[in-house]
Motif scaffolding. Sequence first.
Motif, PDB file in Angstrom:
ATOM      1  N   SER A   1       1.023  -1.128   0.032  1.00  0.00           N
ATOM      2  CA  SER A   1       0.150   0.009   0.214  1.00  0.00           C
ATOM      3  C   SER A   1       1.011   1.368   0.059  1.00  0.00           C
ATOM      4  O   SER A   1       0.453   2.501   0.270  1.00  0.00           O
ATOM      5  CB  SER A   1      -0.944   0.092   1.130  1.00  0.00           C
ATOM      6  N   SER A   2       1.944   1.160  -0.315  1.00  0.00           N
ATOM      7  CA  SER A   2       3.040   2.290  -0.159  1.00  0.00           C
ATOM      8  C   SER A   2       2.694   3.205  -1.507  1.00  0.00           C
ATOM      9  O   SER A   2       2.024   2.806  -2.339  1.00  0.00           O
ATOM     10  CB  SER A   2       4.231   1.925  -0.484  1.00  0.00           C
ATOM     11  N   ALA A   3       2.683   4.393  -1.344  1.00  0.00           N
ATOM     12  CA  ALA A   3       2.212   5.477  -2.280  1.00  0.00           C
ATOM     13  C   ALA A   3       3.134   6.626  -2.424  1.00  0.00           C
ATOM     14  O   ALA A   3       4.037   7.049  -1.544  1.00  0.00           O
ATOM     15  CB  ALA A   3       0.912   6.024  -1.679  1.00  0.00           C
ATOM     16  N   LEU A   4       3.097   7.092  -3.643  1.00  0.00           N
ATOM     17  CA  LEU A   4       3.866   8.406  -3.934  1.00  0.00           C
ATOM     18  C   LEU A   4       3.273   9.638  -3.613  1.00  0.00           C
ATOM     19  O   LEU A   4       1.957   9.841  -3.822  1.00  0.00           O
ATOM     20  CB  LEU A   4       4.200   8.324  -5.529  1.00  0.00           C
ATOM     21  N   ARG A   5       4.149  10.611  -2.983  1.00  0.00           N
ATOM     22  CA  ARG A   5       3.646  11.851  -2.605  1.00  0.00           C
ATOM     23  C   ARG A   5       4.509  12.893  -3.215  1.00  0.00           C
ATOM     24  O   ARG A   5       5.790  12.910  -3.203  1.00  0.00           O
ATOM     25  CB  ARG A   5       3.682  11.864  -0.946  1.00  0.00           C
ATOM     26  N   VAL A   6       3.897  14.091  -3.808  1.00  0.00           N
ATOM     27  CA  VAL A   6       4.684  14.926  -4.722  1.00  0.00           C
ATOM     28  C   VAL A   6       4.023  16.364  -4.157  1.00  0.00           C
ATOM     29  O   VAL A   6       2.725  16.617  -4.112  1.00  0.00           O
ATOM     30  CB  VAL A   6       4.283  14.960  -6.163  1.00  0.00           C
ATOM     31  N   ASN A   7       5.028  17.285  -3.620  1.00  0.00           N
ATOM     32  CA  ASN A   7       5.019  18.539  -3.393  1.00  0.00           C
ATOM     33  C   ASN A   7       4.881  19.291  -4.528  1.00  0.00           C
ATOM     34  O   ASN A   7       6.171  19.608  -4.702  1.00  0.00           O
ATOM     35  CB  ASN A   7       5.441  18.960  -2.178  1.00  0.00           C
ATOM     36  N   TRP A   8       4.023  19.905  -5.441  1.00  0.00           N
ATOM     37  CA  TRP A   8       4.369  20.460  -6.650  1.00  0.00           C
ATOM     38  C   TRP A   8       4.881  21.580  -6.726  1.00  0.00           C
ATOM     39  O   TRP A   8       5.889  22.265  -7.407  1.00  0.00           O
ATOM     40  CB  TRP A   8       3.155  20.389  -7.764  1.00  0.00           C
ATOM     41  N   THR A   9       4.516  22.412  -5.777  1.00  0.00           N
ATOM     42  CA  THR A   9       4.982  23.777  -5.566  1.00  0.00           C
ATOM     43  C   THR A   9       6.462  23.860  -5.312  1.00  0.00           C
ATOM     44  O   THR A   9       7.376  24.645  -5.843  1.00  0.00           O
ATOM     45  CB  THR A   9       4.228  24.606  -4.252  1.00  0.00           C
ATOM     46  N   GLN A  10       6.810  22.930  -4.299  1.00  0.00           N
ATOM     47  CA  GLN A  10       8.235  22.758  -4.160  1.00  0.00           C
ATOM     48  C   GLN A  10       9.111  21.957  -5.062  1.00  0.00           C
ATOM     49  O   GLN A  10      10.235  22.495  -5.514  1.00  0.00           O
ATOM     50  CB  GLN A  10       8.489  21.913  -2.575  1.00  0.00           C
ATOM     51  N   LEU A  11       8.516  21.117  -5.701  1.00  0.00           N
ATOM     52  CA  LEU A  11       9.141  20.418  -6.914  1.00  0.00           C
ATOM     53  C   LEU A  11       9.544  21.391  -8.072  1.00  0.00           C
ATOM     54  O   LEU A  11      10.653  21.220  -8.502  1.00  0.00           O
ATOM     55  CB  LEU A  11       8.301  19.368  -7.478  1.00  0.00           C
ATOM     56  N   LEU A  12       8.696  22.220  -8.197  1.00  0.00           N
ATOM     57  CA  LEU A  12       8.843  23.309  -9.255  1.00  0.00           C
ATOM     58  C   LEU A  12       9.459  24.596  -8.550  1.00  0.00           C
ATOM     59  O   LEU A  12       9.796  25.485  -9.587  1.00  0.00           O
ATOM     60  CB  LEU A  12       7.652  23.624  -9.977  1.00  0.00           C
ATOM     61  N   SER A  13      10.001  24.651  -7.681  1.00  0.00           N
ATOM     62  CA  SER A  13      10.775  25.501  -7.006  1.00  0.00           C
ATOM     63  C   SER A  13      12.427  25.514  -7.542  1.00  0.00           C
ATOM     64  O   SER A  13      12.545  24.403  -7.495  1.00  0.00           O
ATOM     65  CB  SER A  13      10.538  25.662  -5.425  1.00  0.00           C
ATOM     66  N   PRO A  14      13.108  26.433  -6.906  1.00  0.00           N
ATOM     67  CA  PRO A  14      14.676  26.302  -7.165  1.00  0.00           C
ATOM     68  C   PRO A  14      15.101  25.373  -5.938  1.00  0.00           C
ATOM     69  O   PRO A  14      16.519  25.110  -6.409  1.00  0.00           O
ATOM     70  CB  PRO A  14      15.386  27.847  -7.019  1.00  0.00           C
ATOM     71  N   SER A  15      14.717  25.023  -4.912  1.00  0.00           N
ATOM     72  CA  SER A  15      15.091  24.104  -4.055  1.00  0.00           C
ATOM     73  C   SER A  15      13.996  22.992  -3.970  1.00  0.00           C
ATOM     74  O   SER A  15      13.109  22.900  -2.986  1.00  0.00           O
ATOM     75  CB  SER A  15      15.224  24.781  -2.929  1.00  0.00           C
ATOM     76  N   PRO A  16      14.180  21.832  -4.711  1.00  0.00           N
ATOM     77  CA  PRO A  16      13.141  20.850  -4.819  1.00  0.00           C
ATOM     78  C   PRO A  16      13.296  19.658  -3.687  1.00  0.00           C
ATOM     79  O   PRO A  16      12.475  18.737  -3.725  1.00  0.00           O
ATOM     80  CB  PRO A  16      13.150  20.252  -6.142  1.00  0.00           C
ATOM     81  N   ALA A  17      14.403  19.980  -2.831  1.00  0.00           N
ATOM     82  CA  ALA A  17      14.684  18.930  -1.918  1.00  0.00           C
ATOM     83  C   ALA A  17      13.386  18.469  -1.108  1.00  0.00           C
ATOM     84  O   ALA A  17      13.062  19.330  -0.300  1.00  0.00           O
ATOM     85  CB  ALA A  17      15.955  18.919  -1.266  1.00  0.00           C
ATOM     86  N   GLY A  18      13.175  17.142  -1.102  1.00  0.00           N
ATOM     87  CA  GLY A  18      12.319  16.849  -0.180  1.00  0.00           C
ATOM     88  C   GLY A  18      10.765  16.681  -0.746  1.00  0.00           C
ATOM     89  O   GLY A  18       9.807  16.310  -0.163  1.00  0.00           O
ATOM     90  N   ALA A  19      10.562  17.190  -2.197  1.00  0.00           N
ATOM     91  CA  ALA A  19       9.334  17.501  -2.898  1.00  0.00           C
ATOM     92  C   ALA A  19       8.726  15.896  -3.251  1.00  0.00           C
ATOM     93  O   ALA A  19       7.596  16.095  -3.373  1.00  0.00           O
ATOM     94  CB  ALA A  19       9.498  18.198  -4.063  1.00  0.00           C
ATOM     95  N   ILE A  20       9.708  15.069  -3.215  1.00  0.00           N
ATOM     96  CA  ILE A  20       9.132  13.740  -3.662  1.00  0.00           C
ATOM     97  C   ILE A  20       9.269  12.877  -2.544  1.00  0.00           C
ATOM     98  O   ILE A  20      10.574  12.637  -2.126  1.00  0.00           O
ATOM     99  CB  ILE A  20       9.414  13.338  -4.691  1.00  0.00           C
ATOM    100  N   ARG A  21       8.294  11.990  -2.357  1.00  0.00           N
ATOM    101  CA  ARG A  21       8.776  10.961  -1.091  1.00  0.00           C
ATOM    102  C   ARG A  21       7.851   9.621  -1.229  1.00  0.00           C
ATOM    103  O   ARG A  21       6.610   9.638  -1.952  1.00  0.00           O
ATOM    104  CB  ARG A  21       8.475  11.695   0.151  1.00  0.00           C
ATOM    105  N   ILE A  22       7.884   8.726  -0.575  1.00  0.00           N
ATOM    106  CA  ILE A  22       7.315   7.415  -0.592  1.00  0.00           C
ATOM    107  C   ILE A  22       6.720   7.202   0.782  1.00  0.00           C
ATOM    108  O   ILE A  22       7.529   7.340   1.727  1.00  0.00           O
ATOM    109  CB  ILE A  22       7.840   6.152  -0.938  1.00  0.00           C
ATOM    110  N   ASP A  23       5.320   7.073   0.928  1.00  0.00           N
ATOM    111  CA  ASP A  23       4.633   6.769   2.246  1.00  0.00           C
ATOM    112  C   ASP A  23       4.400   5.316   2.272  1.00  0.00           C
ATOM    113  O   ASP A  23       3.832   4.898   1.465  1.00  0.00           O
ATOM    114  CB  ASP A  23       3.594   7.494   2.432  1.00  0.00           C
ATOM    115  N   PRO A  24       4.393   4.621   3.213  1.00  0.00           N
ATOM    116  CA  PRO A  24       5.220   5.136   4.512  1.00  0.00           C
ATOM    117  C   PRO A  24       6.956   4.891   4.537  1.00  0.00           C
ATOM    118  O   PRO A  24       7.360   4.175   3.595  1.00  0.00           O
ATOM    119  CB  PRO A  24       4.958   4.295   5.682  1.00  0.00           C
TER     120      PRO A  24
END
Length: 366
Positions: free
Chosen positions: A47-70
């Motif tokens: 049941s793991s899932a992809l999480r994307v923070n689009w605002t952060q991903l498209l910013s100059p500092s995208p670190a941490g914008a993509i993660r897998i939960d849990p």
Amino acid sequence: MQYNPGWNSSSVNLLHVQATGPRDSLHYVWSSIGAPAVLLVATQSPSSALRVNWTQLLSPSPAGAIRIDPPDSVVYSTAVVFTKLFEFSEAKPSGELFYPTYDLSEFSWDSLNHTLNRTALTAELRGVPATDPGGSFSNGSLAFRVTAYEAGGRDEHLPSLLHTADSSQLEFVLAGVAPRGNGSRFVLEVATVEEAGAVRRLRSERSIDDEYTPTIFEVLSLLAESRNGSSTLGFLQWKATAYGSRSPRREDGIWCRAQGLQVANWTLPVSSIVQAYFGESLGSTCTISALNVSFGGEEGQVYQEKRYLSWSVLLGFGQPPRDTFSPLVISITAVALGTPLAMLLLGSCMVLLAQRRRYSEYEPIN
């Protein structure tokens, strides 16, 4: 397959492919944000899932914008980045003449949503340089074709790579691009990212069996292994050939060579999904390795004539699949080797019987 999950715009490309098993799941995240790249993550949770923070991903500092939960379900993660395309020609007698490099992080990419086929599990990233002063891409493009699989099998087109349900195939295609010199040859730079505890190594295997890829006897694998060598975590695998036709045949083969794996002493292009997932560890604990894959023989005439180049590579988790002799080849080999051996044994038996009969007519002499 999910296209830009949680984002309604098609101005950028992010494709998430997930394979779910009874106790685990595999994630492939393809993207053309920055340089074209794929993030591979294996988890021990179905049941793991992809999480994307689009605002952060498209910013100059995208670190941490993509993660897998849990987060604690992740057992292995890696990334493959296609960074640059080199072009050079043999400028005799002065040697090799290199032309300005195509930086793939500076390409303009079409919307992947136009080529996404959820039934066939395929998609295509197609792009051209944002600036093309020489007009080499005026009638051509560079593309990465992605294919996911639901079961094991073999691709129907050459080089007919053997795949499993845990793997995906990537086809690099250069079509209609005008070469900048006579007999131009192309080199694709491929970078890999490994977290602490894993290393990459290049392995070449040769076989006498060319049943599925005629005249090609070498398979190359770029393996990710644990540092103690106890297990193989992931792989890239390809045959030592590319092709110069949309419907490849044996005579369309283009010589393909891997030019050594080295630890990269440069940083990856910014604003990519690699920085978004690995974050600060990318510059500290992660190892970046680079490999150049060159296409074309000494003369480079195949691409010069047809202006088409395709190279297929398999990506996946665990051990790469290995080709074995088919029942047909085993039967032919058995007949070819067994018939002379049977004749030899039969001949030997007949000679021995003839000798025994010849001497059995005589009584022993005291």
